[in-house]
Design a protein around this motif. Structure first.
Motif, PDB file in Angstrom:
ATOM      1  N   TRP A  26      61.537 -56.644  73.468  1.00 37.67           N
ATOM      2  CA  TRP A  26      62.232 -55.606  74.231  1.00 37.67           C
ATOM      3  C   TRP A  26      63.748 -55.676  74.076  1.00 37.67           C
ATOM      4  CZ3 TRP A  26      59.333 -51.808  75.985  1.00 37.67           C
ATOM      5  CH2 TRP A  26      57.981 -52.060  76.292  1.00 37.67           C
ATOM      6  N   LEU A  63      63.890 -39.450  74.875  1.00 37.49           N
ATOM      7  CA  LEU A  63      62.475 -39.814  74.824  1.00 37.49           C
ATOM      8  C   LEU A  63      61.646 -38.922  75.732  1.00 37.49           C
ATOM      9  CD1 LEU A  63      62.467 -43.713  74.733  1.00 37.49           C
ATOM     10  CD2 LEU A  63      61.610 -42.162  72.993  1.00 37.49           C
ATOM     11  N   ARG A  97      60.262 -41.173  69.835  1.00 31.18           N
ATOM     12  CA  ARG A  97      60.868 -39.867  70.088  1.00 31.18           C
ATOM     13  C   ARG A  97      60.458 -38.840  69.032  1.00 31.18           C
ATOM     14  NH1 ARG A  97      65.611 -41.447  70.309  1.00 31.18           N
ATOM     15  NH2 ARG A  97      66.269 -41.068  68.167  1.00 31.18           N
ATOM     16  N   PHE A 118      61.058 -52.887  70.201  1.00 29.31           N
ATOM     17  CA  PHE A 118      61.630 -51.696  70.816  1.00 29.31           C
ATOM     18  C   PHE A 118      62.690 -51.063  69.918  1.00 29.31           C
ATOM     19  CE2 PHE A 118      65.072 -49.734  73.147  1.00 29.31           C
ATOM     20  CZ  PHE A 118      64.402 -48.744  73.828  1.00 29.31           C
ATOM     21  N   THR A 119      63.540 -51.897  69.347  1.00 31.17           N
ATOM     22  CA  THR A 119      64.622 -51.392  68.498  1.00 31.17           C
ATOM     23  C   THR A 119      64.076 -50.603  67.310  1.00 31.17           C
ATOM     24  OG1 THR A 119      65.976 -53.298  69.109  1.00 31.17           O
ATOM     25  CG2 THR A 119      66.658 -52.040  67.171  1.00 31.17           C
ATOM     26  N   THR A 145      67.463 -52.928  74.616  1.00 31.38           N
ATOM     27  CA  THR A 145      67.200 -51.938  75.669  1.00 31.38           C
ATOM     28  C   THR A 145      68.462 -51.265  76.169  1.00 31.38           C
ATOM     29  OG1 THR A 145      67.328 -53.669  77.349  1.00 31.38           O
ATOM     30  CG2 THR A 145      65.170 -53.183  76.436  1.00 31.38           C
ATOM     31  N   LEU A 202      68.811 -47.713  75.068  1.00 32.10           N
ATOM     32  CA  LEU A 202      67.684 -46.825  75.371  1.00 32.10           C
ATOM     33  C   LEU A 202      68.161 -45.446  75.776  1.00 32.10           C
ATOM     34  CD1 LEU A 202      64.732 -46.281  75.919  1.00 32.10           C
ATOM     35  CD2 LEU A 202      64.982 -47.332  78.157  1.00 32.10           C
ATOM     36  N   ASN A 259      61.136 -49.118  67.083  1.00 38.80           N
ATOM     37  CA  ASN A 259      60.199 -48.041  67.416  1.00 38.80           C
ATOM     38  C   ASN A 259      60.757 -46.994  68.368  1.00 38.80           C
ATOM     39  OD1 ASN A 259      57.263 -48.685  66.323  1.00 38.80           O
ATOM     40  ND2 ASN A 259      58.209 -50.636  66.896  1.00 38.80           N
ATOM     41  N   GLN A 260      62.010 -47.131  68.795  1.00 38.08           N
ATOM     42  CA  GLN A 260      62.573 -46.148  69.715  1.00 38.08           C
ATOM     43  C   GLN A 260      62.572 -44.757  69.087  1.00 38.08           C
ATOM     44  OE1 GLN A 260      66.483 -47.051  71.123  1.00 38.08           O
ATOM     45  NE2 GLN A 260      66.754 -45.103  72.168  1.00 38.08           N
ATOM     46  N   ASN A 261      63.064 -44.650  67.856  1.00 36.35           N
ATOM     47  CA  ASN A 261      63.085 -43.351  67.178  1.00 36.35           C
ATOM     48  C   ASN A 261      61.680 -42.868  66.844  1.00 36.35           C
ATOM     49  OD1 ASN A 261      65.863 -43.109  67.247  1.00 36.35           O
ATOM     50  ND2 ASN A 261      66.151 -44.145  65.283  1.00 36.35           N
ATOM     51  N   LEU A 310      60.870 -45.776  81.328  1.00 39.37           N
ATOM     52  CA  LEU A 310      60.169 -45.355  80.116  1.00 39.37           C
ATOM     53  C   LEU A 310      58.658 -45.419  80.324  1.00 39.37           C
ATOM     54  CD1 LEU A 310      59.820 -44.710  77.104  1.00 39.37           C
ATOM     55  CD2 LEU A 310      60.135 -47.146  76.632  1.00 39.37           C
TER      56      LEU A 310
END
Length: 459
Positions: A435, A446, A409, A401-402, A438, A441, A404-406, A360
């Motif tokens: 983090w 992304l 993207r 991370f959980t 993951t 992911l 902000n992943q969407n 990433l």
């Protein structure tokens, strides 16, 4: 005042031969840029203790440069002297173009900007003035160092707008790109050339140069940043301390990227020292698996130099920050072996959880990627700097991370690249990062989002 007919008088004027434009190889200290020019610029070269004199058309300078427009207006003493001399010349010459070089009014120039050391400023200043007059230069396509110096001179005299238009009409920047392509992408580019492109890119509105080469500096590091304090050395040309806050911004961005990568290492060390079981297989050997993975992890990080075991009872040495190519650092971390305590624990350990996160970050940092991060987007820097800059932004206290992943993207699918930049900035500038999560992911998704955003940001 441009070459124009002055009011005639009944006096008989001596016949004077007009100044001819000297050949470009001429080494005299009197240089005619405009044969009918009405003023002479006397430019002092402080390094070589020389002075060169350029016959120029005042109207051309005033039209191209607010600096000269103010200097030659009635508000300054220089302008009053020029007007006084012109008035006196009317009694002796029909036209200003008849006036000999040595009788024209003179303007003294002592500073042409923080250029690099050159053998003589004679040709450099002549080329700059030829450009303001819309004339050919001594070279049809100046080399990179010359173009950077000319840009610095144009900035010094507030003539960037006129000079930028002239440079783009002559396609100088495209010619330099063409030469680089002929050498091939594998050809090494010295840091000084990269810095020159950052400077020229931001001043002459070549956005791709600014974004791509600022990114290159952040990723590959700079010899100027390996000191405790980044000082503005007056003896160095302007590109060695990029103006308008660019240098400070790039230093900060590199520090944020290194801190983010370091947080990955810290994250997994904390997980395996927390006492919470990481091996999910449910075997009797799961506890031993976690201990084994922790030991191998520490040994590997120490081996590649990203971790140092250090006592806290007494210490008078602090580890130095990583200096070097961040891409090589990521490659070293990616080489982490797939350790397993026995054949039943094939998917335990660091590698399966670390590599997707490294991918990433690599997708953002790769010099081949179209996304400008962690370099500077020229458009956002020019028009939304206060909101966009990393250095002045309020750091998020916690980036998950959980959560902000969407956001990463979806934000990068927006046509406005600004929102995508903010999503990436939050990840790199957060005070703390979590983090966890993951394993879910979705790198492919992304990557598509990042590519879409970068295409908009470069247009």
């Amino acid at each position: 005042m441009a070459a124009e007919n002055l009011p005639s008088t009944p006096k008989r004027r001596p016949k004077v031969q007009k100044d001819a434009v000297p050949p470009r190889g001429d080494t005299s200290k009197d240089i005619t840029i405009a044969p009918g020019g009405d003023i002479v610029l006397s430019v002092h070269d402080g390094n070589n203790q020389e002075e060169f004199h350029y016959r120029v058309a005042g109207d051309k300078l005033k039209g191209a440069s607010p600096y000269f427009a103010n200097l030659l207006s009635g508000r300054f003493g220089e302008a009053m002297e020029v007007a006084k001399t012109h008035e006196a010349l009317k009694s002796s010459y029909v036209s200003i173009s008849d006036v000999p070089f040595e009788e024209l009014p003179r303007i003294n120039i002592a500073d042409i900007g923080k250029i690099s050391k050159v053998q003589s400023i004679r040709s450099l200043m002549a080329d700059f003035l030829h450009a303001l007059h819309g004339q050919d230069l001594s070279s049809a396509h100046p080399p990179m160092a010359n173009l950077a110096n000319l840009t610095i001179v144009a900035d010094r005299f507030e003539a960037l707008s006129a000079f930028s238009k002239f440079a783009h009409r002559r396609m100088w920047l495209q010619a330099l790109d063409g030469r680089q392509k002929q050498k091939g992408v594998s050809a090494s580019v010295p840091e000084e050339r990269t810095r020159q492109k950052v400077l020229v890119g931001t001043m002459l509105n070549q956005n791709l140069w600014f974004s791509a080469n600022s990114k290159k500096l952040v990723v590959e590091d700079s010899s100027r940043w390996n000191t405790d304090e980044i000082a503005d050395d007056p003896s160095l040309p302007l590109w060695w301390h990029l103006p308008s806050g660019v240098e400070v911004e790039l230093v900060y961005r590199r520090e944020c990227v290194l801190e983010t990568i370091n947080s990955l290492q810290s994250h997994f060390l904390k997980l395996y020292t927390s006492g919470e079981r990481q091996c999910r297989l449910g075997y009797d050997s799961s506890v031993q698996c976690d201990s084994f993975q922790l030991g191998e992890m520490v040994r590997y990080f120490c081996k590649i130099g990203t971790l140092r075991l250090q006592g806290t009872i007494f210490n008078d040495q602090f580890p130095e920050q990583y200096s070097g190519d961040i891409g090589r650092l990521l490659d070293s971390l990616r080489q982490c072996p797939n350790y397993q305590i026995d054949q039943n624990h094939q998917h335990c350990g660091l590698r399966t959880r670390l590599v997707p996160l490294l991918d990433l970050i690599q997708s953002l940092l790769s010099l081949g990627a179209r996304s400008p991060e962690p370099g500077i987007c020229a458009e956002c820097w020019a028009h939304r700097r206060k909101e966009y800059a990393w250095k002045t932004a309020k750091r998020p206290l916690l980036w998950s991370f959980t959560a902000n992943q969407n956001k990463l993207r979806l934000a990068h699918q927006a046509r406005d690249c600004f929102e995508g930049h903010l999503a990436v900035r939050d990840m790199f500038t957060a005070t703390e990062r979590d983090w966890t999560g993951t394993k879910s992911l979705n790198l492919e998704s992304l990557h598509r989002g990042l590519a879409a955003s970068s295409a908009f940001s470069q247009n």
